[in-house]
Design an enzyme around this catalytic site. Structure first.
Site, PDB file in Angstrom:
ATOM      1  N   THR A  47       0.875  -1.174   0.000  1.00 33.97           N
ATOM      2  CA  THR A  47       0.000   0.000   0.000  1.00 33.97           C
ATOM      3  C   THR A  47       0.906   1.215   0.000  1.00 33.97           C
ATOM      4  OG1 THR A  47      -1.490  -1.267   1.424  1.00 33.97           O
ATOM      5  CG2 THR A  47      -2.000   1.061   1.130  1.00 33.97           C
ATOM      6  N   VAL A  49       0.948   5.609  -0.170  1.00 33.20           N
ATOM      7  CA  VAL A  49       0.328   6.934  -0.198  1.00 33.20           C
ATOM      8  C   VAL A  49       1.471   7.948  -0.232  1.00 33.20           C
ATOM      9  CG1 VAL A  49      -1.008   8.594   1.185  1.00 33.20           C
ATOM     10  CG2 VAL A  49      -1.770   6.208   1.020  1.00 33.20           C
ATOM     11  N   GLY A  55      -1.503  10.041   6.731  1.00 32.58           N
ATOM     12  CA  GLY A  55      -2.131  10.353   8.014  1.00 32.58           C
ATOM     13  C   GLY A  55      -3.546  10.886   7.903  1.00 32.58           C
ATOM     14  N   LEU A  56      -4.129  10.844   6.691  1.00 32.73           N
ATOM     15  CA  LEU A  56      -5.480  11.370   6.479  1.00 32.73           C
ATOM     16  C   LEU A  56      -6.507  10.264   6.255  1.00 32.73           C
ATOM     17  CD1 LEU A  56      -4.542  14.273   4.020  1.00 32.73           C
ATOM     18  CD2 LEU A  56      -5.019  14.455   6.470  1.00 32.73           C
ATOM     19  N   GLY A  57      -6.049   9.031   6.338  1.00 35.31           N
ATOM     20  CA  GLY A  57      -6.979   7.919   6.149  1.00 35.31           C
ATOM     21  C   GLY A  57      -7.087   7.439   4.714  1.00 35.31           C
ATOM     22  N   LEU A  58      -6.217   7.943   3.849  1.00 33.76           N
ATOM     23  CA  LEU A  58      -6.309   7.538   2.438  1.00 33.76           C
ATOM     24  C   LEU A  58      -6.037   6.041   2.262  1.00 33.76           C
ATOM     25  CD1 LEU A  58      -6.913   8.537  -0.339  1.00 33.76           C
ATOM     26  CD2 LEU A  58      -4.604   9.457  -0.499  1.00 33.76           C
ATOM     27  N   ALA A  59      -5.017   5.521   2.951  1.00 39.48           N
ATOM     28  CA  ALA A  59      -4.735   4.086   2.856  1.00 39.48           C
ATOM     29  C   ALA A  59      -5.920   3.266   3.359  1.00 39.48           C
ATOM     30  CB  ALA A  59      -3.484   3.743   3.662  1.00 39.48           C
ATOM     31  N   CYS A  81       1.022  -6.938   3.328  1.00 41.09           N
ATOM     32  CA  CYS A  81       1.417  -5.551   3.620  1.00 41.09           C
ATOM     33  C   CYS A  81       1.215  -5.255   5.104  1.00 41.09           C
ATOM     34  CB  CYS A  81       0.573  -4.604   2.775  1.00 41.09           C
ATOM     35  SG  CYS A  81       0.709  -2.883   3.272  1.00 41.09           S
TER      36      CYS A  81
HETATM   37  N1  COA Z   1       3.028  -0.412   8.542  1.00 45.84           N
HETATM   38  C1  COA Z   1       1.939  -0.436   9.331  1.00 45.84           C
HETATM   39  N2  COA Z   1       1.240   0.667   9.708  1.00 45.84           N
HETATM   40  C2  COA Z   1       1.699   1.866   9.263  1.00 45.84           C
HETATM   41  C3  COA Z   1       2.835   1.961   8.420  1.00 45.84           C
HETATM   42  C4  COA Z   1       3.511   0.768   8.072  1.00 45.84           C
HETATM   43  N3  COA Z   1       4.595   0.771   7.256  1.00 45.84           N
HETATM   44  N4  COA Z   1       3.040   3.273   8.145  1.00 45.84           N
HETATM   45  C5  COA Z   1       2.086   3.967   8.797  1.00 45.84           C
HETATM   46  N5  COA Z   1       1.275   3.117   9.458  1.00 45.84           N
HETATM   47  C6  COA Z   1       0.104   3.448  10.258  1.00 45.84           C
HETATM   48  C7  COA Z   1       0.440   4.507  11.269  1.00 45.84           C
HETATM   49  O1  COA Z   1       0.372   3.900  12.542  1.00 45.84           O
HETATM   50  C8  COA Z   1      -0.681   5.540  11.096  1.00 45.84           C
HETATM   51  O2  COA Z   1      -1.328   5.694  12.315  1.00 45.84           O
HETATM   52  P1  COA Z   1      -1.562   7.151  12.949  1.00 45.84           P
HETATM   53  O3  COA Z   1      -2.376   7.907  11.926  1.00 45.84           O
HETATM   54  O4  COA Z   1      -2.304   6.878  14.200  1.00 45.84           O
HETATM   55  O5  COA Z   1      -0.200   7.706  13.116  1.00 45.84           O
HETATM   56  C9  COA Z   1      -1.658   4.934  10.117  1.00 45.84           C
HETATM   57  O6  COA Z   1      -0.896   3.972   9.397  1.00 45.84           O
HETATM   58  C10 COA Z   1      -2.242   5.971   9.178  1.00 45.84           C
HETATM   59  O7  COA Z   1      -3.340   5.374   8.537  1.00 45.84           O
HETATM   60  P2  COA Z   1      -3.875   5.993   7.170  1.00 45.84           P
HETATM   61  O8  COA Z   1      -4.013   7.472   7.297  1.00 45.84           O
HETATM   62  O9  COA Z   1      -5.056   5.212   6.757  1.00 45.84           O
HETATM   63  O10 COA Z   1      -2.653   5.654   6.213  1.00 45.84           O
HETATM   64  P3  COA Z   1      -1.914   6.615   5.166  1.00 45.84           P
HETATM   65  O11 COA Z   1      -2.883   7.134   4.172  1.00 45.84           O
HETATM   66  O12 COA Z   1      -1.090   7.593   5.920  1.00 45.84           O
HETATM   67  O13 COA Z   1      -0.933   5.560   4.431  1.00 45.84           O
HETATM   68  C11 COA Z   1       0.925   4.025   4.309  1.00 45.84           C
HETATM   69  C12 COA Z   1      -0.207   4.607   5.189  1.00 45.84           C
HETATM   70  C13 COA Z   1       1.639   2.908   5.090  1.00 45.84           C
HETATM   71  C14 COA Z   1       0.308   3.449   3.016  1.00 45.84           C
HETATM   72  C15 COA Z   1       1.906   5.194   3.943  1.00 45.84           C
HETATM   73  O14 COA Z   1       2.502   5.654   5.148  1.00 45.84           O
HETATM   74  C16 COA Z   1       3.002   4.777   2.976  1.00 45.84           C
HETATM   75  O15 COA Z   1       2.807   4.803   1.754  1.00 45.84           O
HETATM   76  N6  COA Z   1       4.190   4.367   3.491  1.00 45.84           N
HETATM   77  C17 COA Z   1       5.310   3.941   2.674  1.00 45.84           C
HETATM   78  C18 COA Z   1       5.050   2.563   2.066  1.00 45.84           C
HETATM   79  C19 COA Z   1       4.786   1.526   3.150  1.00 45.84           C
HETATM   80  O16 COA Z   1       5.511   1.416   4.138  1.00 45.84           O
HETATM   81  N7  COA Z   1       3.695   0.728   2.934  1.00 45.84           N
HETATM   82  C20 COA Z   1       3.258  -0.272   3.916  1.00 45.84           C
HETATM   83  C21 COA Z   1       3.971  -1.573   3.772  1.00 45.84           C
HETATM   84  S1  COA Z   1       3.545  -2.405   2.229  1.00 45.84           S
END
Ligand code: COA
Length: 108
Positions: A47, A49, A55-59, A81
């Protein structure tokens, strides 16, 4: 702290069947999966973003689209993931029944 809930109506997630992705319309944020076991298992492998939108919930929106798709098509999800296994499912435990069981996973 952002919950992302305020943006939910504005987020449109598109299913890109050819590339096995759920993605935003601009394709910059995406959830990548592989189909296994003759197409019965959806292995969510990555995944992503862009850092400016994290941090906006897009994932979470991407994950909901993928889990809805899996449920509608009787697929089980393998949460390879870490975002899915460590964050999305623990925060949304109602999706647990859609996960593939660990016991069976080791025999794939
Ligand atoms: N593994 C697990 N959880 C993770 C994470 C990771 N590598 N990176 C961030 N998170 C969690 C955090 O705890 C965060 O919580 P918080 O908001 O309370 O701090 C939460 O994800 C945020 O959720 P959400 O807003 O829905 O996610 P996002 O839109 O910020 O996207 C990722 C999250 C992981 C997709 C983004 O940080 C990203 O692209 N990271 C780089 C690629 C990566 O590490 N992907 C995951 C492994 S495949």
């Amino acid at each position: 702290m952002a919950t992302g809930s305020g943006d939910s109506a504005a987020v449109k997630i598109v299913w890109n069947e050819r590339q096995k992705r759920f993605e935003t319309e601009d394709k910059k944020a995406y959830l990548q999966y592989e189909l296994r076991n003759g197409g019965k298992l959806m292995d969510i492998v990555h995944t992503f973003v862009p850092s400016s939108k994290r941090g906006l919930g897009l994932a979470s929106h991407l994950a909901v689209a993928a889990f809805n798709h899996a449920q509608s098509n009787s697929l089980s999800v393998i949460p390879t993931c870490s975002y899915i296994s460590e964050t999305f499912v623990p925060r949304n435990p109602s999706w647990k029944p859609v996960l593939y069981s660990e016991d069976l996973k080791s025999s794939i």
